[in-house]
Design an enzyme around this catalytic site. Structure first.
Site, PDB file in Angstrom:
ATOM      1  N   SER A 108       8.708   5.495 -16.972  1.00 33.58           N
ATOM      2  CA  SER A 108       7.276   5.664 -17.218  1.00 33.58           C
ATOM      3  C   SER A 108       6.580   6.458 -16.123  1.00 33.58           C
ATOM      4  O   SER A 108       5.701   7.263 -16.398  1.00 33.58           O
ATOM      5  CB  SER A 108       6.606   4.289 -17.363  1.00 33.58           C
ATOM      6  OG  SER A 108       6.836   3.501 -16.206  1.00 33.58           O
ATOM      7  N   LEU A 247       0.784   6.076  -9.447  1.00 36.65           N
ATOM      8  CA  LEU A 247       0.497   6.652  -8.137  1.00 36.65           C
ATOM      9  C   LEU A 247       0.040   8.094  -8.302  1.00 36.65           C
ATOM     10  O   LEU A 247       0.663   8.885  -9.003  1.00 36.65           O
ATOM     11  CB  LEU A 247       1.753   6.593  -7.255  1.00 36.65           C
ATOM     12  CG  LEU A 247       1.636   7.219  -5.861  1.00 36.65           C
ATOM     13  CD1 LEU A 247       0.640   6.444  -5.006  1.00 36.65           C
ATOM     14  CD2 LEU A 247       3.011   7.264  -5.183  1.00 36.65           C
ATOM     15  N   ARG A 274       4.215   1.116  -7.854  1.00 37.20           N
ATOM     16  CA  ARG A 274       4.674   2.227  -7.022  1.00 37.20           C
ATOM     17  C   ARG A 274       4.481   1.877  -5.548  1.00 37.20           C
ATOM     18  O   ARG A 274       3.422   1.395  -5.145  1.00 37.20           O
ATOM     19  CB  ARG A 274       3.915   3.522  -7.363  1.00 37.20           C
ATOM     20  CG  ARG A 274       4.400   4.198  -8.637  1.00 37.20           C
ATOM     21  CD  ARG A 274       5.816   4.729  -8.462  1.00 37.20           C
ATOM     22  NE  ARG A 274       6.345   5.367  -9.644  1.00 37.20           N
ATOM     23  CZ  ARG A 274       7.098   4.777 -10.556  1.00 37.20           C
ATOM     24  NH1 ARG A 274       7.375   3.484 -10.436  1.00 37.20           N
ATOM     25  NH2 ARG A 274       7.579   5.449 -11.581  1.00 37.20           N
ATOM     26  N   GLU A 303      12.695   4.644  -0.737  1.00 40.43           N
ATOM     27  CA  GLU A 303      13.743   3.995  -1.519  1.00 40.43           C
ATOM     28  C   GLU A 303      15.010   4.856  -1.499  1.00 40.43           C
ATOM     29  O   GLU A 303      14.914   6.084  -1.483  1.00 40.43           O
ATOM     30  CB  GLU A 303      13.270   3.772  -2.958  1.00 40.43           C
ATOM     31  CG  GLU A 303      12.082   2.816  -3.052  1.00 40.43           C
ATOM     32  CD  GLU A 303      11.619   2.584  -4.487  1.00 40.43           C
ATOM     33  OE1 GLU A 303      12.170   3.231  -5.416  1.00 40.43           O
ATOM     34  OE2 GLU A 303      10.718   1.769  -4.693  1.00 40.43           O
ATOM     35  N   HIS A 323      13.561  -2.279  -6.539  1.00 39.06           N
ATOM     36  CA  HIS A 323      13.009  -1.516  -7.674  1.00 39.06           C
ATOM     37  C   HIS A 323      13.796  -1.825  -8.947  1.00 39.06           C
ATOM     38  O   HIS A 323      14.291  -0.928  -9.634  1.00 39.06           O
ATOM     39  CB  HIS A 323      13.034  -0.016  -7.382  1.00 39.06           C
ATOM     40  CG  HIS A 323      12.083   0.764  -8.246  1.00 39.06           C
ATOM     41  ND1 HIS A 323      11.585   2.002  -7.880  1.00 39.06           N
ATOM     42  CD2 HIS A 323      11.527   0.495  -9.457  1.00 39.06           C
ATOM     43  CE1 HIS A 323      10.779   2.459  -8.818  1.00 39.06           C
ATOM     44  NE2 HIS A 323      10.730   1.553  -9.783  1.00 39.06           N
TER      45      HIS A 323
END
Length: 449
Positions: A108, A247, A274, A303, A323
């Site tokens: 998404s 974001l 985010r 990340e 995540h």
């Protein structure tokens, strides 16, 4: 005697699609001239995408972390691209693609793609907005329950060998545990996930309020929620704040030293959207000072996340996960099927009108990087027919930069089953060449053979 003609049975979508497929798609090893190239940029597994795309496109995978690792053939010929979140496409990166017309983010969020630059270049960018709503909302509630009831820390104490036998020991170890009913949960961003979180939270007894400046007035009445119109009001009134917004350049570090001071003393903080929404230095300081009682983060500024580096390594009362709030076996399959279906609609239809989830329509200039998308060779009902289109299931092509000339011949090469013109019947497994077989030199090699 009834003279009415009997109704003809309705044809299934599979049967209808059978009659509108690309000519020759049923023939194993066939490769129609002009078949477009679709590339998975930052992954290797195309097993779910292949059945959806194999009759209208050649599918390749690059397994790249940057455009510098993408094969020249993909840069020159790919008209469709699929990608996760581990590769970034800036304007400079997008300009390297000479024929690209549609990009589909398998997920998404799309902050790793410059959607305005893509529009200027005539490239449509799409996402899959609804694939993991339930999973992310469930994970958010799981985190909220953990920081309220301190389940994670109590279980960890037992795992470390601590014995908690008496009332005093429980009281001392579970300090900070709080009753949920009557608490106020503040949701920043009432999109699909935010709404799902609100519905779940009310069942546990939370009073739910939200802040979302992009929603029209009245949505709060239809959902039975309390709405505030400033971020400051939400932070001041909430016992727990959870983030569910995308974001962008306007909300980077939305939670920072200044906004944390506007929160209630000892409030909780949760983020499954985010990582860039939170200033991790400010959060670490607030956790150490006790201004924020506990926090749970599934997303991070850098990340993959590691406790060994970064400002959060010594922060107390913190739960971090890698995540993964989006993941379930069902959602993982759904997002890939939906992304492949969107690429299929782009290939067989007219851009951007045939796309369901184009996120940069307002930026698209059809002449940006060449001629407008050509008329499709055949129509399709909705481009999302997922069932297998033929009994022959080819494998994706590995698109990797050509091996350096110093590589000694001959070499053993694994046959990756070029789609759909299978080279295995023509090219032997051992070749005498200075580089491995790939889609670029395949015609040359097969000609020599």
């Amino acid at each position: 005697m009834d003279k009415r003609k009997p109704k003809r049975p309705r044809m299934s979508v599979d049967r209808i699609a059978e009659g509108i497929r690309h000519p020759g798609s049923n023939v194993p090893g066939s490769n129609p001239v002009g078949r477009p190239l679709v590339a998975l940029l930052d992954g290797r597994d195309c097993s779910i995408e292949m059945p959806i795309l194999k009759d209208v496109a050649t599918v390749a995978f690059c397994d790249a972390q940057s455009t510098h690792e993408i094969h020249e053939k993909v840069l020159n010929e790919a008209v469709g691209a699929l990608l996760y979140h581990s590769i970034t496409l800036t304007r400079e990166d997008l300009e390297k693609f000479k024929a690209l017309r549609v990009i589909v983010r398998i997920g998404s969020g799309y902050d790793n793609i410059d959607i305005k630059a893509a529009g200027d270049l005539g490239i449509a960018v799409c996402n899959v907005p609804g694939y993991s709503v339930e999973e992310t909302a469930d994970s958010t509630l799981c985190m909220i329950l953990n920081i309220y009831r301190r389940t994670f820390w109590m279980a960890d104490m037992l795992k470390q060998g601590k014995k908690l036998g008496g009332v005093e020991q429980i009281r001392e170890s579970a300090v900070g545990a709080t009753r949920i009913r009557g608490e106020t949960l503040g949701i920043i961003g009432l999109g699909r996930v935010g709404t799902a979180v609100a519905q779940r939270a009310r069942v546990f007894g939370f009073n739910v309020l939200f802040y979302d400046p992009y929603l029209a007035d009245g949505i709060e009445k239809s959902l039975g929620l309390t709405r505030v119109y400033t971020l400051q009001d939400l932070l001041f009134q909430s016992d727990c704040v959870t983030l569910h917004c995308s974001l962008n350049e306007h909300n980077h570090h939305l939670i920072n030293e200044f906004t944390i001071k506007q929160m209630r003393q000892g409030a909780f903080l949760v983020n499954t959207s985010r990582g860039g929404l939170i200033d991790e230095n400010a959060l670490a300081a607030a956790l150490k000072e006790g201004r924020i009682r506990a926090a749970a983060l599934d997303v991070h500024e850098n990340e993959p996340f590691s406790f060994q580096t970064g400002p959060l390594k010594d922060a107390p009362n913190l739960i971090c996960t890698p995540h993964c709030s989006w993941y379930s076996e069902q959602s993982s399959t759904e997002v890939r099927e939906s992304a492949a279906g969107e690429v299929r609609r782009g290939i067989t239809g007219r851009l951007p009108h045939s796309l369901r989830n184009c996120i940069n329509k307002e930026y698209i200039h059809t002449q940006g990087s060449g001629a407008p998308w050509p008329e499709p060779p055949h129509p399709e009902l909705n481009g999302s027919a997922v069932p297998a289109y033929s009994r022959f299931t080819p494998a994706p092509v590995l698109m990797q930069p050509a091996a350096p000339p110093s590589q000694p011949p001959p070499q053993q090469v694994e046959n990756h089953g070029v789609v759909p013109g299978a080279l295995s019947a023509v090219v032997p497994m051992t070749i005498h060449s200075d580089q491995a077989i790939n889609a670029v030199n395949a015609k040359i090699e097969t000609g020599e053979q």
